[in-house]
Design an enzyme around this catalytic site. Structure first.
Site, PDB file in Angstrom:
ATOM      1  N   ASP A 292       0.857  -1.177   0.000  1.00  0.00           N
ATOM      2  CA  ASP A 292       0.000   0.000   0.000  1.00  0.00           C
ATOM      3  C   ASP A 292       0.902   1.239   0.000  1.00  0.00           C
ATOM      4  OD1 ASP A 292      -3.270   0.429   1.538  1.00  0.00           O
ATOM      5  OD2 ASP A 292      -2.169   1.698   0.131  1.00  0.00           O
ATOM      6  N   GLU A 497     -10.406   6.801   4.386  1.00  0.00           N
ATOM      7  CA  GLU A 497      -9.425   6.135   5.244  1.00  0.00           C
ATOM      8  C   GLU A 497      -9.521   6.626   6.691  1.00  0.00           C
ATOM      9  OE1 GLU A 497      -6.469   5.714   1.402  1.00  0.00           O
ATOM     10  OE2 GLU A 497      -5.699   5.203   3.363  1.00  0.00           O
TER      11      GLU A 497
HETATM   12  C1  GLC Z   1      -4.423   4.127  -0.192  1.00  0.00           C
HETATM   13  C2  GLC Z   1      -5.333   2.958   0.124  1.00  0.00           C
HETATM   14  C3  GLC Z   1      -5.424   1.942  -0.978  1.00  0.00           C
HETATM   15  C4  GLC Z   1      -5.231   2.607  -2.322  1.00  0.00           C
HETATM   16  C5  GLC Z   1      -3.817   3.159  -2.367  1.00  0.00           C
HETATM   17  C6  GLC Z   1      -3.534   3.913  -3.673  1.00  0.00           C
HETATM   18  O1  GLC Z   1      -3.708   4.495   0.948  1.00  0.00           O
HETATM   19  O2  GLC Z   1      -5.095   2.263   1.337  1.00  0.00           O
HETATM   20  O3  GLC Z   1      -6.717   1.324  -0.875  1.00  0.00           O
HETATM   21  O4  GLC Z   1      -5.416   1.659  -3.357  1.00  0.00           O
HETATM   22  O5  GLC Z   1      -3.533   4.004  -1.270  1.00  0.00           O
HETATM   23  O6  GLC Z   1      -4.343   5.040  -3.768  1.00  0.00           O
END
Ligand code: GLC
Length: 613
Positions: A292, A497
């Site tokens: 991530d 988030e």
């Molecule tokens: C974010 C999320 C993830 C996403 C990634 C790219 O922090 O946790 O779900 O796909 O970053 O945007």
């Protein structure tokens, strides 16, 4: 044969050669630097053509809201992505880069794209085929923008509505989430009979590479704290949170994203047992595991964050591609050091690069690296908007219809003389789309093409009817007015988030007081726009005539009018338990003392019949 001729006729560039032969040929030609480059994903903001070409960068992403420019349309995106791809194809071996985006409810970054209901609303539909069709439509709209790779589906099993990403989950119930993994086949295409288990599959240039996320247990953290700690036995982790990944893998999902969260105190991004021994060895997953965003930076060692230590523990645990996404020079330097020192074995690097190349070859990137402009007409097209409208209709959950079950309040009479429409969410497209729309966290206002609830109520009522809109009616609004009924639309502002973690879950913007003040004067239908169940006071529930959970419906508000005016029946059933009080949380079905306000699976039809679970 000259080197140039050899390159032109080489196995890895020949689509008639078996995938594994192409991988072996290409890997045999790559330097360590090029291999490490392929394991690197960087944000578009720092992606220069020279870096992409000279460092053999494997992937570029747009983080949430990272657009070419505000309100950029699909063709603008295609121009941007093709620009980066051109640089990648100029690299020594001409390995195409794979461009990634979060198109989690339609291609939500692109102005004018169809915005579907967020996953929580799709879970309320229980309709696997609908979700498959949404995947098909989303794949077209994503490829139209030149993008190859979609960080979806999120297959989190959300066990606590206080979690800021509850709306990205289809349900608290594992079986419902498993049913919704049909999105993978919609996005990638359905593998043919006999397709090898765990092997990535993409059906062609109208399809995208999908990503099952976030592995594993992201929705089960203590108190719903985002990126927190999931305390569970191995058996429960497998039964509750891991089961949907088996369905994704059986559909040939190309990638899996690791979760920021921990399991019993151990971070997922450095969890060799789960990432390698379970996901890759036991479950046979042969695509690639991506980290991530900046997740390695958060793996600090006991003595404080030493980035080399973080990289080493993550890559050795089984992370194949790293979403750096900004400090890529440091990442590449540290990776080279770790490989040369032997801390990361070359075998681990080769395994990661094989997986990445497998996905790129299966996705046809060597054959079709550039955008297909013939798909531009699919973006926000009537067919897709009708599909989104169908999804909205099916997602609505009727929680109450009439103080007297024998006198249902809905369907509303479209020929009523005077209708009051009120509330913060009645005329706000941004609010009804929620997070991950236009920007990372989402925002208020006319952020894209679509219809608000007020728009569609005005369209739906008869010529003789008068619609009065007051976002926050004052006593004067009612003076001398004889409203037939009021529709009050309240709910949550967009969030994303950890920004969405909420320990109280009270209806924001004084929603409870607003609904109460109107219901005191006029028979009221309350519609909640939210990413999860919110606190509903029993006395408020008593006072209103009807209550609908509409979740985060997206751009096609028309689906709401279709149902409240009786053109379609309610079908939605709660994907999450609707708690009675915060103190009960976490509260989900199959618990011993289960006394919710509305149970998982609850939903009424217009004539008050309870829909089956
Ligand atoms: C974010 C999320 C993830 C996403 C990634 C790219 O922090 O946790 O779900 O796909 O970053 O945007």
């Amino acid at each position: 044969m000259s080197e140039v001729e050899d390159m032109e006729n080489c196995v890895y560039k020949n689509p008639n050669e078996p995938v594994e032969a192409r991988i072996r040929d290409l890997i045999s030609r790559m330097t360590v630097k090029e291999k490490i480059g392929q394991m690197t994903q960087i944000e578009r903001i720092v992606a220069s053509p020279s870096a992409i070409r000279d460092l053999c960068i494997g992937s570029i992403l747009s983080g949430g809201g990272s657009l070419p420019f505000e309100k950029a349309q699909s063709s603008d995106w295609a121009d941007m992505v093709d620009g980066y791809q051109k640089a990648a194809l100029e690299s020594r071996l001409g390995i195409p880069m794979i461009y990634a985006i979060d198109a989690v409810h339609g291609n939500n970054n692109v102005y004018g794209a169809t915005i579907f209901p967020h996953n929580i609303g799709l879970g309320a539909t229980r309709d696997s085929d609908l979700v498959y069709r949404i995947g098909v439509a989303t794949a077209l709209e994503v490829r139209a923008s030149g993008v190859h790779y979609n960080f979806a589906p999120c297959v989190a099993v959300a066990r606590d509505p206080r979690w800021g990403r509850c709306y990205e989950s289809y349900s608290e119930d594992t079986e419902i989430v498993r049913n919704m993994t049909s999105l993978v086949s919609g996005l990638q295409g359905q593998p043919p009979q006999g397709h090898p288990k765990g092997y990535p599959f993409v059906a062609g240039r109208n399809k995208v590479v999908a990503c099952a996320k976030h592995f594993v247990g992201d929705g089960g953290t203590d108190k719903g704290i985002n990126e927190g700690n999931t305390i569970a036995s191995h058996d429960d982790l497998e039964k509750i949170h891991m089961a949907p990944y088996l369905d994704c893998i059986s559909q040939g999902v190309c990638t899996v994203m690791a979760s920021y969260s921990s399991w019993n105190g151990n971070k997922m991004h450095s969890h060799h047992f789960l990432l390698t021994q379970v996901l890759k060895d036991k479950l046979g997953f042969k695509g690639f595991v991506i980290s991530d965003w900046e997740a390695l930076d958060r793996l600090s060692d006991p003595q404080g964050s030493n980035y080399r230590y973080c990289i080493s523990s993550a890559i050795n645990a089984g992370i194949d591609m790293v979403m750096v996404p900004f400090r890529y020079e440091l990442f590449l330097e540290d990776m080279m050091y770790l490989v040369e020192s032997g801390e990361i074995p070359m075998a681990r690097i080769d395994d990661a690069v094989e997986r990445i190349l497998r996905v790129k070859i299966v996705a046809g990137l060597f054959e079709y690296p550039m955008a297909d402009r013939s798909l531009l007409d699919t973006v926000g097209c009537k067919l897709h908007r009708e599909l989104a409208r169908e999804a909205v209709r099916k997602s609505l959950v009727l929680l109450k219809n009439g103080k007297d079950p024998k006198k249902p309040f809905l369907p509303l009479d479209r020929n009523s003389r005077k209708i009051l429409v009120a509330g913060t969410h009645a005329d706000d497209l941004g609010y009804q789309c929620g997070g991950w729309t236009a920007t990372w966290a989402g925002t208020s206002g006319r952020i894209t093409v679509g219809t608000t609830i007020l728009d569609v109520i005005k369209e739906a009522v008869g010529d003789e009817s008068e619609v009065v809109y007051e976002q926050n009616p004052s006593p004067d609004t009612f003076a001398g007015q004889d409203f037939s009924f009021a529709i009050v639309v309240a709910g949550e502002p967009p969030y994303v988030e950890s920004g969405g973690d909420d320990p109280k879950l009270i209806i924001p913007f004084n929603g409870t007081e607003l609904i109460n003040s109107i219901a005191d004067r006029v028979p009221t239908l309350a519609i909640l726009i939210s990413g999860r169940p919110l606190l509903i006071e029993p006395w408020l529930l008593e006072k209103i005539e009807a209550l609908i959970a509409a979740w985060l419906p997206g751009s096609e508000g028309s689906g709401i009018a279709d149902v409240v005016f009786g053109d379609y029946e309610f079908e939605g059933r709660l994907p999450m338990t609707w708690f009675r009080s915060i103190e009960q949380l976490p509260l989900h079905a199959r618990q011993n003392s289960y006394e919710p306000l509305f149970p998982l699976g609850f939903g009424l039809t217009i004539n008050g019949k309870k829909l089956s679970n």
